[in-house]
Design a protein around this motif. Sequence first.
Motif, PDB file in Angstrom:
ATOM      1  N   LEU B 411       0.843  -1.200   0.000  1.00 40.77           N
ATOM      2  CA  LEU B 411       0.000   0.000   0.000  1.00 40.77           C
ATOM      3  C   LEU B 411       0.878   1.250   0.000  1.00 40.77           C
ATOM      4  N   ALA B 413       3.935   1.533  -1.079  1.00 41.06           N
ATOM      5  CA  ALA B 413       4.618   1.675  -2.366  1.00 41.06           C
ATOM      6  C   ALA B 413       3.652   2.168  -3.427  1.00 41.06           C
ATOM      7  N   SER B 414       2.420   1.659  -3.403  1.00 44.27           N
ATOM      8  CA  SER B 414       1.468   2.076  -4.440  1.00 44.27           C
ATOM      9  C   SER B 414       1.059   3.534  -4.249  1.00 44.27           C
ATOM     10  N   LEU B 415       1.151   4.045  -3.003  1.00 46.31           N
ATOM     11  CA  LEU B 415       0.838   5.461  -2.763  1.00 46.31           C
ATOM     12  C   LEU B 415       2.052   6.352  -3.015  1.00 46.31           C
ATOM     13  N   ASP B 416       3.166   5.728  -3.375  1.00 48.33           N
ATOM     14  CA  ASP B 416       4.399   6.462  -3.673  1.00 48.33           C
ATOM     15  C   ASP B 416       4.845   7.325  -2.485  1.00 48.33           C
TER      16      ASP B 416
END
Lengths: 228, 508
Positions: B411, B413-416
């Motif tokens: 999560l 990583a996907s939200l940067d």
Amino acid sequence: MLTCKDLRISQGDFVLAADVAFPKAGVTAIIGASGAGKSTLLLAIAGFVAVASGDVAHGDPFTDAAPGKRPVSMLFQDNNLFPHLSIGDNVALGLPKLGDASVVADVLACVGLSGMEGRKPAALSGGQQSRAALARLLLAERQIVLLDEPFAALGPGLKDEMLDLMRTVLVEQMGATVLMITHDPDDARRVADHVAWVADGRVNVPRPTAEIFADPPAGLRAYMGQMG
Amino acid sequence: MAQRAVAINPTKPGAIAVGLVVFLTLGTLAAVAWRADFARGLGPADWAAIQFTVAQALVSATLSCLLAIPVARALARRQFCGRGLLVTLLGAPFLLPVIVAVLGLLAVFGRNGVLNGVLDALGLPAVSIYGFHGVVLAHVFFNLPLVTRLILQGWVSIPSERFRLAASLNAPIGRLLEWPMLRSVLPSAFLVVFLICLTSFAVALTLGGGPRATTVELAIYQALRFDFDLGRAAMLAMIQFGLCLIAAALVWRISVVDGLGAGLDRHVQRWDGSPAVDYLIITICAFFLMLPMVMVVLRGLPGLFDLPADIWRAALRSVIVALISAGLCIALTLSLALRGGWGVGLVGVLPLAASSLVVGTGLFLLIYPFANPAKLALVVTAFVNAVLALPFALRSVAPAVDRITADFGRLGASLDLSMWVWTTRIVLPRLRRPLGFAAGLAAALSMGDLGVIALFAGDAQETLPLAMYRLMGAYRMEAASGAALILLALSFALFWICDRGGRIDADL
């Protein structure tokens, strides 16, 4: 349009191949038996699983980009909210730049969570938590949204409500391309424009929902038979 | 792919931490090896020290394990008022400054202790606590509670349904349920105690000594402090490292059960055993563990009025060193835990193989040509204590970091999320409990340390444990008891403040 061109994903003995395009600004349901490779496909598009060959593109290819640098948002089966952060802070993490939090209240209102910014996730029901996660997707404004059964734990009525809300805010308001894993053909019938059947290590070309259920391939027919 | 989110792999702090730990363990060992006088070989006194070290560690570990089995079983079988408190107190000896515990044991088993008072009243000959049996007694005092907690954790982790099933079938619970659990828990518990006893210095310093009761650590101290024989000290340090390395490798190979964790308050209903026998065992154990501490308090209170003026300065030095050491330990722990990977994990357990005296000897050899080691005593002590507490801190923090990564890494990583946001907003708030516990542990262990400081310090660098040891050496037992009480209070206060600080508002 999201395309997977000659994509091959290897995990041990299992190989998944995909050479498909997912229609823009709509919901494509990904259906397949357990272990068929549905989650693997979504994780590869999101950048969490390495691909052996081929490309993923949304206009430009982004096969080698880090997960956070792709035009992709993803909701997982669970752990979509950080439990120690307030709902407002959780949603604000979707902002391109932290600190610009004035729009948080607006997106929370969009998903029916007005005034709940200060609450912790544990103080919300399962449905409300799903709404908060959806609000963050709205704020992130990425054009591809991957849903790995985030509403599976909700009861039937609540799940239908969330599916409808998801379609309204992500597709109709945001114009996103949504790939949604589901085990339930009724979910697909309810919100999906297209259905992609995953079987035998292959992601089949998405077909319009009404068409595929009217004349399902043999594997999907057998699967729906098992589902009762 | 079970990859770690890119954002939470800070490489630079991890590399610095690895470098510091490797320097303080293997680097100091290299300095020791460079100066070691191998050509001279081992003298009779060296062989005696090796034999004594291994023998007392074997006997201490065996007795601790054998005695802990009935205590843990009694605690697992019985539910009574104060059980939770007693289980909590079983964790206390781990934090207890060794020198304080020794003073408590002297108050019970010493020449003028409670036991000899009773024996004298009965007309029986007095017993002496000094020598092999005294060292073993002290080690059992420290390690019996630790092993009891390890075994108790094994016992309460057996599902209650199995006990119900065994009771309904009238099956032998011991052979069916308890023996398999003991077989998995006892080897690692034995090795941990064996390792702790191998590196025991303060116990041997106070209750051992003399040609027949000297550990290798004590021999290193004597070679440096009294004979200033750097070659012999270095050779003994190499031997000590070899002994510890073998034991630590075995500990590492046999995964150690975490005896500091939660869940020990769980009670599984049982239908076997005699309540009277169980309560008798629990009472004897509680008496054995509590009486020395009660004696420290009773004898320490009047001693507070007999303290030398500079004891408060020594106490302040100890608190400062403990706080710096805890801060360093947490920085190292976080850097290593966030970096992750098996190599970092291995570096994290390296200090288990390094005794404080070996590290101290190496640092002494490195510093001596350039500066007076006494002047750097407090800084060196803070660093060494931080590194020696690292394996325990890492055992508390690393699993929590792994859990956060497993639950939220994708999560994040996907939200940067940037490394800064990930670390400060997500990881640190969720690590408050284990970090507080680890900081408390490191502070308490450093507060009670009487290892490196004894090797380095002059009068101007005296810490509270060293001041207390010197008071004992001057036979000012009342003042030493007063100092012990202050040391005890400060050690537990530091642990409590850090641990409590981690728990407040930690909604995990």
